[in-house]
Structure formats: structure tokens, C-alpha cells
Design an enzyme around this catalytic site. Structure first.
Site, PDB file in Angstrom:
ATOM      1  CG  HIS A   1      -4.944 -10.389   3.396  1.00 20.40           C
ATOM      2  ND1 HIS A   1      -5.729  -9.260   3.215  1.00 20.40           N
ATOM      3  CD2 HIS A   1      -3.670  -9.939   3.486  1.00 20.40           C
ATOM      4  CE1 HIS A   1      -4.958  -8.178   3.192  1.00 20.40           C
ATOM      5  NE2 HIS A   1      -3.707  -8.567   3.357  1.00 20.40           N
TER       6      HIS A   1
ATOM      7  CG  HIS B   1      -4.673  -5.180   5.318  1.00 24.06           C
ATOM      8  ND1 HIS B   1      -3.915  -4.907   4.209  1.00 24.06           N
ATOM      9  CD2 HIS B   1      -5.851  -4.533   5.117  1.00 24.06           C
ATOM     10  CE1 HIS B   1      -4.596  -4.125   3.382  1.00 24.06           C
ATOM     11  NE2 HIS B   1      -5.777  -3.889   3.932  1.00 24.06           N
TER      12      HIS B   1
END
EC number: 1.1.99.29
Length: 612
Positions: free
Chosen positions: A549, A592
Site C-alpha cells: 500500500h 487498504h
């Protein structure tokens, strides 16, 4: 599925060239080509794999990572604070980008996370505006469950209320998998018994608590919904929507015009033509959507970046931008793995390794049943103070230490400003910690034993204080840039991650989850012998991972703060170069990131159209 021919890509000029056919890139291209008068060329390094079962099937998530047909297979440089390990940082090299290879988790950040971008100097980039664009990308379909199934799952009233009606009408499908194993349900009930509340508004700016996670899947087919089949396939017949796969961008074609850098095209190589250098030309703009790892590399190879970095690799400087490749931030994580009690009826992904089991579940999938219809559904998003009684001490000590170092001139004004925001949010209880259940053995220090079943509880720190860099080490575009996240450079990161791990182990010993685990030797990784704070720190240093990420390497900030793009996503000092990917995010979020990437693609389209 029609794709443009190489000759057409190199002999025609296009209004816009988008470099990178990933999550944000295809979103942007689809929205721009709604105007039939606009022509767009997307250059994608990977191939189109719309009907590939390794991409589409929920039950094989993760198996695609590390395969060069789909993954850039990048890794960090050796990390001094984790025993000089090189950490794999996978990213999608396929049409659809990382949305094609991720674990499909769909969750959204806290309001405070996005509002922080505006606090750093980006007017208009706040929760209310940005969430509108995240919503435009998706259609959320809640599950339809019987009362008996609600009772089995222990569905909280707040969750039942959330599941009353679909939300949105965007192309990306978001839904819950039809199959949920008992260990996930036991984990959810255990967290409630430990005082963690159900998140009051996980899709509306307050995910603080237990979240029954949704995934980017089509509720009718239980197959992955991603940028390629959501934004590209339904619109691929548009004559103005051109996609060239197998095209690796090398550098931007540019010239100085009246004090600004004007980009006229992109140099690239193609899988069908070896090392031959080809050029695609744009009459209006070039937009980089190559992601946090590749965008700074392409900028630097094009002479845009820090003069000292470019001088080391003999790339002529065309535009000095100190922020290129800086301010890199990542989610860090690790796992604990627990053995299920013998005789527990749960079937986990571990059982797919047994003879004939995978074939049985492929047959069940056709009827909407079995392991291929389960996924990652058990989440906790929480502040450290709700997980650890040491939180106040850890945060206070770190704040004093870092503020003293800032006063001594050790850090940049940007880092000082970021730290104030992060510390303030920590003290307000904004979630920066994450706990995730996974139905099977996934990673850890010890390998699973054949014939046994496991449940993994991963845990992550989503608000790391360490800041990294991504810079080229050669002028050769086939050589990956040096990715250096400076893992655990800030001591608070290790201390916070360790406290989350302690919470996870406490949960494993709390009913009803503990009654699901093997009584004699429940913990496979790290194992009961790992007990002291020093042991836990060693385990984390040897087993730390990443959420894939990464953000920040071309941050949207005022130029004097190290910004690379302005609030219109225009690269400072250029007339017609924009960036639309996760590299522009200036401060990390506690979720996320695929929702952020889709949102960036959506808002970039309206910015270019002049309506945002």
C-alpha cells in the site's frame, strides 16, 4: 477484446497518453473517453488477462504474487533495521494493475485521514469531496442471509442495518463472499468480548472497530471485479479508448517552452520489438499512472527530480523537483498462525493441498459454495489505545523524542507537520492499527504441517512514522529503482506493531476463539517460546511484511514543502504533465488503498474535464 496495434500507437497522435493501465489509469481513461471527441492511449507494460482464473477466483488470492507474468516482482534494498532483509513489494504488471492481483479487500479510511491532506496545504482534498468520487467508482451489494444464518454469524444490529440496501451504481462491484468459516465468526465475537465495538460507519468515514469486510467481487459470479473488467471491458469498443499492452515506458519526450517543460510524448519499448525505442505522441497531456514504485523512476529517467540523484546516474537535469522519490510511506504487518482443534468442521485453504480437495471445491464453486467462495472478511480497525494499556506511554515518549529531534533540525518542516497530525490523531483515537483474519496458514516463522488446519491473524500498523525513498540507480529503464522504506527507522513503529501483536495473542486466548484452537499447541508462529518483549521484537524484525500500500513518492503538496504535484495533479514546472496514482497521497490512510486509487482516477478525470 480489441486492443490497439503497435503501428497505430506510434503513427497517430492522441489527445492524452496515460502511462499505466492499472487501477487509477483505466478509471481515468474510461471517464475521459466518455467524451467521443477526446482520444486516449493507455500504455500498459503487462498483458490483458481478463479471463485468467488465477486473477478471477477468490480462493487463489495471493498465488499470483511473485509470478513475472503478472507482477513487477520488485523488492526493497536490504533493510538495516530488519537484519538486512530485502522485502518483496509486489505490484501488478497486467492490465488492471494491482487491482488484478491484490486480496480484494474493500474498506475505506477515516474521515480524519483524508481531511489531513487538506491540512497539509491541499485545498479541496478533504473527506467530503473525495468520498463522492470513491462512491462513484463502486456498487455495493449487501448479502441476503436467512435469519438462521444471521444467528450463526452473530450479525450485529448495526451491521444488519448497513446491509439493508445496495449503495452506488459504479462499475466496480463490491460484495461479501457467501461463505464465512466459523473461525472468522469466532474471531469477531471474541473481539467484541474484548471490548472492541462494531464499527459505526465503515463506508462513511468511521471504520473504528470490528468490520465484516467486503471484497471487490461480483455478487452474481463470485469472481474478482477489478479495473480491467469494470472500466476497460465494458468500454473497449469505444474507438477513442486505445490500449497498448506489452509497452514499457522508458522516459518522457519533453522540451522547454517559455520556462515550462512541455511533454510531447513517451518513449517506450514493446514486447514484440525487443529493445527498439518507440515513441507515442500526445497533443494535449501525458498522465503518469504507473504507481508509487514506478512513477518516480519514470520522472527521474526523464530528467525530473533531485539534481543529486540524477547526477549520480548521468541523467541530464530538465526540471529540479526535490520531492520526487521522497516521503515514501507504507503499511507494515506481520502474522500469527494458530492451529485449529482436531475435528473442527472448518475447511480452510490448507485443505486445498490435500488430494482431490481442490477439485471438489472447484465443483462446489459452480453452485456458489465451498472454499472458492470464501475470502478475507474479519477486520478490526482500531487505535492503539483501544488495544494496549501501554499506548499512552509509547505515544507520549515518542512524541517527546521526535519533537526534540525536530527542534534540533534533524527533520524537514513537512515531517514535523505530518507528525503533529499523526500524533494528534493517535491521541484522538483515530484508527491506525489493523487486525485481519485469514482462513488458513499464511506466512510466519514456521511452516504448516500437512493434514492440519490453521487460522492466521495478521496485524498491521497503518500509520508508520518512518519515511522512505524510491530513486533510480541507473539510467537503464529496465533496472528497478532502489526502494528503501527505512523500515523501523522510527522506534515507535516497532513498539506499536509489537503491542498490536500482543493484542492478537490475547485474543487467541479469549473465548470463543480460544475454544476453536488446538489446546495443546495452538500457536504455530511464532510459537509459545517467543514470550518476552525482546523475543517479539526479534520475531517482527525477521518476519515483517508489507501491505503493498505504498504512497507518497510524488506527493501532492505545496512545492516549498517538497510537493511534486499541485491540487490539480499537475507536476510543478510543467505545462501538461499530471500524475494520477497513489504516489500523490501525501500522508497515509488507515485502510487498504484500492479505494483511494479508484477515487484518484475518478477525480483526475473531472479535473482534466474542468469540472472538479
Amino acid at each position: 477484446m480489441p486492443l490497439i496495434e503497435l503501428e497505430d500507437a506510434t503513427t497517430h497522435s492522441f489527445d492524452y497518453i496515460i502511462v499505466g493501465g492499472g487501477t487509477a489509469g483505466l478509471t481515468l481513461a474510461a471517464r475521459l473517453t466518455e467524451d467521443t471527441n477526446i482520444s486516449v492511449l493507455v500504455l500498459e507494460a503487462g498483458e490483458e488477462n481478463l479471463n485468467d482464473p488465477l486473477i478471477n477466483h477468490v480462493g487463489v488470492s495471493g498465488q499470483i504474487l511473485g509470478k513475472k507474468e503478472y507482477d513487477w516482482c520488485t523488492a526493497t534494498v536490504p533493510q538495516a533495521n530488519v537484519n538486512n532483509m530485502e522485502l518483496p513489494w509486489s505490484r501488478g504488471r497486467v492490465l488492471g494493475g494491482t487491482s488484478a492481483i491484490n486480496f480484494m479487500a474493500w474498506n475505506k479510511p477515516s474521515r480524519e485521514d483524508v481531511d489531513a491532506w487538506e491540512r497539509l496545504g491541499n485545498e479541496g482534498w478533504n473527506w467530503d469531496r473525495f468520498d463522492k468520487y470513491m462512491q462513484r467508482a463502486t456498487t455495493y451489494t449487501p448479502p441476503i442471509l436467512s435469519e438462521a444464518e444471521h444467528i450463526r454469524r452473530g450479525t450485529p444490529d448495526a451491521v444488519r442495518e448497513l446491509w439493508q440496501k445496495p449503495i452506488g451504481n459504479g462499475p466496480v462491484q463490491v460484495a461479501h463472499t457467501p461463505t464465512r468459516i466459523d473461525a472468522d465468526i469466532k474471531a469477531q465475537l471474541t473481539f467484541q468480548n474484548m471490548g472492541i465495538p462494531v464499527a459505526p460507519a465503515p463506508f462513511n468515514g468511521n471504520p473504528n472497530g470490528i468490520v465484516i469486510g467486503a471484497m471487490t467481487i461480483d455478487p452474481k459470479t463470485i469472481l474478482r471485479s477489478f479495473a480491467s473488467n469494470a472500466y476497460w471491458a465494458p468500454n473497449s469498443a469505444r474507438p477513442n479508448f486505445n490500449v497498448l499492452t506489452g509497452a514499457v515506458a522508458h522516459r518522457l519526450v519533453s522540451a522547454q517552452v517559455e520556462g515550462e517543460l512541455v511533454i510531447s510524448g513517451v518513449e517506450f519499448s514493446h514486447s514484440s520489438r525487443g529493445e527498439e525505442i518507440l515513441i507515442a505522441r500526445a497533443s494535449k497531456e501525458v498522465i503518469l499512472s504507473t504507481g508509487t514504485l514506478k512513477t518516480p523512476q519514470l520522472l527521474e529517467l526523464s530528467g525530473i527530480g533531485r539534481p543529486d540523484v540524477l547526477a549520480r546516474v548521468d541523467v541530464p537535469l530538465k526540471l529540479a523537483l526535490e520531492g520526487v522519490g521522497e516521503n515514501v510511506q507504507e503499511h507494515i504487518n506481520a502474522v500469527t498462525v494458530f492451529e485449529l482443534k482436531p475435528g473442527i468442521p472448518d475447511e480452510t485453504y490448507d485443505t486445498l493441498r490435500e488430494p482431490g480437495v481442490a477439485e471438489k471445491h472447484r465443483e462446489l464453486f459452480a453452485h456458489g459454495q465451498g472454499l472458492y467462495t470464501t475470502g478475507v472478511s474479519s477486520f478490526v480497525f482500531a487505535s492503539l489505545s483501544s488495544l494496549s494499556d501501554k499506548a499512552e506511554e509509547i505515544i507520549s515518549d515518542a512524541r517527546k523524542k521526535i519533537e526534540a529531534e525536530i527542534a534540533a533540525g534533524k527533520y524537514s518542516p513537512l515531517f514535523a507537520e505530518q507528525c503533529k497530525i499523526v500524533f494528534d490523531n493517535l491521541e484522538k483515537g483515530v484508527p491506525s492499527c489493523e487486525v485481519i483474519g485469514f482462513p488458513g496458514a499464511l506466512g510466519g516463522s514456521n511452516p504448516p504441517v500437512s493434514g492440519k488446519k490453521y487460522y492466521t491473524i495478521a496485524f498491521a500498523l497503518n500509520g508508520s512514522f518512518s519515511r522512505g525513498t524510491i530513486h533510480v540507480t541507473a539510467s537503464d529503464p529496465t533496472v528497478n529503482a532502489a526502494i528503501d522504506p527505512h523500515c523501523f527507522e522510527q522506534e515507535i513503529d516497532l513498539k506499536m506493531l509489537r503491542e498490536i501483536m500482543k493484542f492478537v495473542r490475547k485474543a487467541a486466548g479469549t473465548a470463543p476463539l480460544k475454544d476453536h484452537f488446538n489446546e495443546t499447541s495452538p500457536e504455530l508462529s511464532p510459537g509459545s517460546e517467543c514470550s518476552t518483549d525482546e523475543d517479539l521484537a526479534d520475531y517482527l524484525k525477521n518476519n515483517v511484511g508489507t501491505g503493498f500500500h505504498t504512497i507518497g513518492s510524488a506527493s501532492m503538496l505545496p512545492r516549498e514543502k517538497g510537493g511534486v504535484v499541485d491540487t490539480k495533479l499537475k507536476v510543478y514546472g510543467t505545462k501538461n504533465l499530471r500524475i494520477a496514482d497513489l504516489s500523490i497521497v501525501p500522508l497515509h490512510v488507515g485502510c487498504h488503498t484500492q479505494c483511494i486509487a479508484y477515487g484518484i482516477g475518478e477525480i483526475a478525470a473531472d479535473i482534466i474535464k474542468g469540472i472538479a
